[in-house]
Design an enzyme around this catalytic site. Structure first.
Site, mmCIF file in Angstrom:
data_model
loop_
_atom_site.group_PDB
_atom_site.id
_atom_site.type_symbol
_atom_site.label_atom_id
_atom_site.label_comp_id
_atom_site.label_asym_id
_atom_site.label_seq_id
_atom_site.Cartn_x
_atom_site.Cartn_y
_atom_site.Cartn_z
ATOM 1 N N HIS A 77 0.874 -1.220 -0.140
ATOM 2 C CA HIS A 77 -0.026 -0.065 0.215
ATOM 3 C C HIS A 77 0.844 1.343 0.216
ATOM 4 C CE1 HIS A 77 -3.290 2.495 0.754
ATOM 5 N NE2 HIS A 77 -2.620 3.172 2.056
ATOM 6 N N GLN A 79 3.960 1.802 -1.183
ATOM 7 C CA GLN A 79 4.621 1.784 -2.375
ATOM 8 C C GLN A 79 3.423 2.256 -3.638
ATOM 9 O OE1 GLN A 79 7.778 1.518 -3.147
ATOM 10 N NE2 GLN A 79 7.854 1.564 -0.984
ATOM 11 N N HIS A 81 0.750 4.048 -2.919
ATOM 12 C CA HIS A 81 0.413 5.446 -2.414
ATOM 13 C C HIS A 81 1.443 6.423 -3.304
ATOM 14 C CE1 HIS A 81 -2.806 7.166 -0.308
ATOM 15 N NE2 HIS A 81 -2.143 7.077 1.133
#
Length: 105
Positions: A77, A79, A81
Site C-alpha cells: 500500500h 508503494q 500510495h
C-alpha cells in the site's frame, strides 16, 4: 513488522498522501486563477515527495544490506500510495499550466 520499518512505511504513506493533497489544492487554486498559490502548493507537494522518497530509500537500503523485509499489504500500500502521488503531482503541474494558458487568453 519491526517498529523502525513500520515507521518508514507510515512515513511513506503520510508524505505521499500529503503530496497528493497539495497537488489537488494546486489544481483548485489554478482553476480560480490563483497561480502563486498553485505554485506554492506544487512546491510543497514536491517537498512531500522528497520526504516520501527518503522513507522509501531507508527501506530499500535495509533490504540491500541483507535485512529480510516482510512484504505485507501495508508495505505494498505504501508503494502504491507513492506511485499514485508521483503521477498525481506530475498531472497537477500540467493542469496548472493549462489553466495559466486559458487565463492568458
Amino acid at each position: 513488522m519491526e517498529q523502525e520499518t513500520l515507521q518508514a512505511v507510515m512515513g511513506l504513506i503520510m508524505n505521499a498522501g500529503n503530496a497528493k493533497s497539495e497537488a489537488v489544492e494546486a489544481i483548485q487554486a489554478a482553476k480560480k486563477g490563483e497561480f502563486t498559490v498553485a505554485k506554492e502548493k506544487l512546491e510543497t507537494a514536491n517537498e512531500c515527495l522528497v520526504q516520501a522518497h527518503h522513507a522509501q530509500t531507508e527501506l530499500l537500503t535495509k533490504e540491500a544490506q541483507g535485512e529480510e523485509m516482510q512484504v505485507t499489504l501495508l508495505v505494498v500500500h505504501s508503494q502504491d500510495h507513492l506511485m499514485t502521488a508521483i503521477t498525481f503531482v506530475d498531472l497537477a503541474k500540467e493542469f496548472v499550466e493549462v489553466y495559466k494558458r486559458i487565463d492568458e487568453k
